[in-house]
Scaffold this motif. Structure first.
Motif, PDB file in Angstrom:
ATOM      1  N   GLU A 117       4.677   5.061  38.165  1.00  0.00           N
ATOM      2  CA  GLU A 117       4.863   5.125  36.720  1.00  0.00           C
ATOM      3  C   GLU A 117       6.056   6.036  36.395  1.00  0.00           C
ATOM      4  OE1 GLU A 117       1.999   7.053  33.574  1.00  0.00           O
ATOM      5  OE2 GLU A 117       1.176   5.144  34.290  1.00  0.00           O
ATOM      6  N   PRO A 118       6.928   5.623  35.482  1.00  0.00           N
ATOM      7  CA  PRO A 118       8.069   6.484  35.148  1.00  0.00           C
ATOM      8  C   PRO A 118       7.605   7.772  34.458  1.00  0.00           C
ATOM      9  CG  PRO A 118       8.048   4.494  33.790  1.00  0.00           C
ATOM     10  CD  PRO A 118       6.924   4.372  34.758  1.00  0.00           C
ATOM     11  N   LEU A 119       8.366   8.818  34.699  1.00  0.00           N
ATOM     12  CA  LEU A 119       8.057  10.094  34.057  1.00  0.00           C
ATOM     13  C   LEU A 119       8.394  10.026  32.577  1.00  0.00           C
ATOM     14  CD1 LEU A 119       9.534  12.531  36.714  1.00  0.00           C
ATOM     15  CD2 LEU A 119       7.128  12.122  36.239  1.00  0.00           C
ATOM     16  N   PRO A 120       7.678  10.763  31.761  1.00  0.00           N
ATOM     17  CA  PRO A 120       8.017  10.784  30.340  1.00  0.00           C
ATOM     18  C   PRO A 120       9.366  11.472  30.155  1.00  0.00           C
ATOM     19  CG  PRO A 120       6.328  12.414  30.835  1.00  0.00           C
ATOM     20  CD  PRO A 120       6.533  11.602  32.072  1.00  0.00           C
ATOM     21  N   SER A 121      10.130  11.018  29.199  1.00  0.00           N
ATOM     22  CA  SER A 121      11.443  11.591  28.942  1.00  0.00           C
ATOM     23  C   SER A 121      11.278  12.942  28.247  1.00  0.00           C
ATOM     24  CB  SER A 121      12.262  10.645  28.066  1.00  0.00           C
ATOM     25  OG  SER A 121      13.534  11.209  27.845  1.00  0.00           O
ATOM     26  N   LYS A 131      14.397  18.547  29.372  1.00  0.00           N
ATOM     27  CA  LYS A 131      14.665  19.147  30.684  1.00  0.00           C
ATOM     28  C   LYS A 131      15.056  18.078  31.695  1.00  0.00           C
ATOM     29  CE  LYS A 131      11.770  23.231  30.223  1.00  0.00           C
ATOM     30  NZ  LYS A 131      10.640  23.987  30.775  1.00  0.00           N
ATOM     31  N   PHE A 132      14.322  16.951  31.709  1.00  0.00           N
ATOM     32  CA  PHE A 132      14.666  15.860  32.619  1.00  0.00           C
ATOM     33  C   PHE A 132      16.032  15.283  32.256  1.00  0.00           C
ATOM     34  CE2 PHE A 132       9.954  15.044  33.482  1.00  0.00           C
ATOM     35  CZ  PHE A 132       9.998  15.668  34.712  1.00  0.00           C
ATOM     36  N   ASP A 133      16.302  15.122  30.963  1.00  0.00           N
ATOM     37  CA  ASP A 133      17.588  14.577  30.537  1.00  0.00           C
ATOM     38  C   ASP A 133      18.730  15.450  31.034  1.00  0.00           C
ATOM     39  OD1 ASP A 133      16.234  12.518  29.293  1.00  0.00           O
ATOM     40  OD2 ASP A 133      16.310  13.454  27.302  1.00  0.00           O
ATOM     41  N   ARG A 134      18.602  16.774  30.916  1.00  0.00           N
ATOM     42  CA  ARG A 134      19.654  17.689  31.395  1.00  0.00           C
ATOM     43  C   ARG A 134      19.772  17.624  32.913  1.00  0.00           C
ATOM     44  NH1 ARG A 134      17.135  21.198  27.762  1.00  0.00           N
ATOM     45  NH2 ARG A 134      16.293  22.442  29.471  1.00  0.00           N
ATOM     46  N   LEU A 135      18.635  17.550  33.599  1.00  0.00           N
ATOM     47  CA  LEU A 135      18.658  17.478  35.056  1.00  0.00           C
ATOM     48  C   LEU A 135      19.356  16.211  35.530  1.00  0.00           C
ATOM     49  CD1 LEU A 135      17.748  18.548  37.857  1.00  0.00           C
ATOM     50  CD2 LEU A 135      15.627  17.274  37.504  1.00  0.00           C
ATOM     51  N   PHE A 136      18.999  15.078  34.949  1.00  0.00           N
ATOM     52  CA  PHE A 136      19.575  13.803  35.380  1.00  0.00           C
ATOM     53  C   PHE A 136      21.042  13.672  34.973  1.00  0.00           C
ATOM     54  CE2 PHE A 136      15.005  12.211  35.113  1.00  0.00           C
ATOM     55  CZ  PHE A 136      14.780  12.465  36.457  1.00  0.00           C
ATOM     56  N   ALA A 137      21.502  14.444  34.004  1.00  0.00           N
ATOM     57  CA  ALA A 137      22.898  14.395  33.570  1.00  0.00           C
ATOM     58  C   ALA A 137      23.809  15.191  34.505  1.00  0.00           C
ATOM     59  CB  ALA A 137      23.014  14.932  32.141  1.00  0.00           C
ATOM     60  N   ARG A 138      23.233  16.074  35.309  1.00  0.00           N
ATOM     61  CA  ARG A 138      24.048  16.877  36.227  1.00  0.00           C
ATOM     62  C   ARG A 138      24.576  16.010  37.354  1.00  0.00           C
ATOM     63  NH1 ARG A 138      20.143  21.782  37.686  1.00  0.00           N
ATOM     64  NH2 ARG A 138      21.305  21.520  39.614  1.00  0.00           N
ATOM     65  N   PRO A 139      25.790  16.284  37.820  1.00  0.00           N
ATOM     66  CA  PRO A 139      26.326  15.531  38.964  1.00  0.00           C
ATOM     67  C   PRO A 139      25.513  15.825  40.219  1.00  0.00           C
ATOM     68  CG  PRO A 139      27.917  17.187  38.229  1.00  0.00           C
ATOM     69  CD  PRO A 139      26.726  17.280  37.316  1.00  0.00           C
TER      70      PRO A 139
END
Length: 99
Positions: free
Chosen positions: A77-81, A84-92
């Motif tokens: 199941e995908p994690l809820p957005s 914190k996740f958005d910032r993490l996934f935006a990092r190179p």
């Protein structure tokens, strides 16, 4: 060959000191005698067996097929957005090729 037999042939260099009540010592001595082992062999074997059981309980899990299916479903199941996740996934990524 059992682990206990193999361990008994290895030179022992570590000392473990224990305190016991008279009653505890008497019970341990009777049990050791009943199994034709020394008190040390009996106590160490019992303690190591229990240690293996405790550690296995933390490494191995059993589940019914339904429980396992639910576990896999939750993993997939995908994690809820979240921000914190958005910032993490935006990092190179440090693992991306060419970096």
């Amino acid at each position: 060959m059992s682990e206990t037999v193999i361990e008994s042939r290895v030179a022992k260099s570590q000392r473990i000191n224990l305190r016991a009540t008279e009653r505890q010592e008497a019970v341990l001595r009777r049990a050791a005698e009943a199994t034709d082992r020394s008190l040390t062999e009996f106590v160490m074997s019992s303690a190591v067996d229990e240690a293996h059981r405790v550690l296995a309980d933390r490494r191995w899990f059993s589940a019914t097929e339904a429980q396992f299916d639910e576990f896999v479903r939750l993993l997939d199941e995908p994690l809820p957005s979240t921000s914190k996740f958005d910032r993490l996934f935006a990092r190179p990524s440090h693992l991306a090729e060419g970096e």
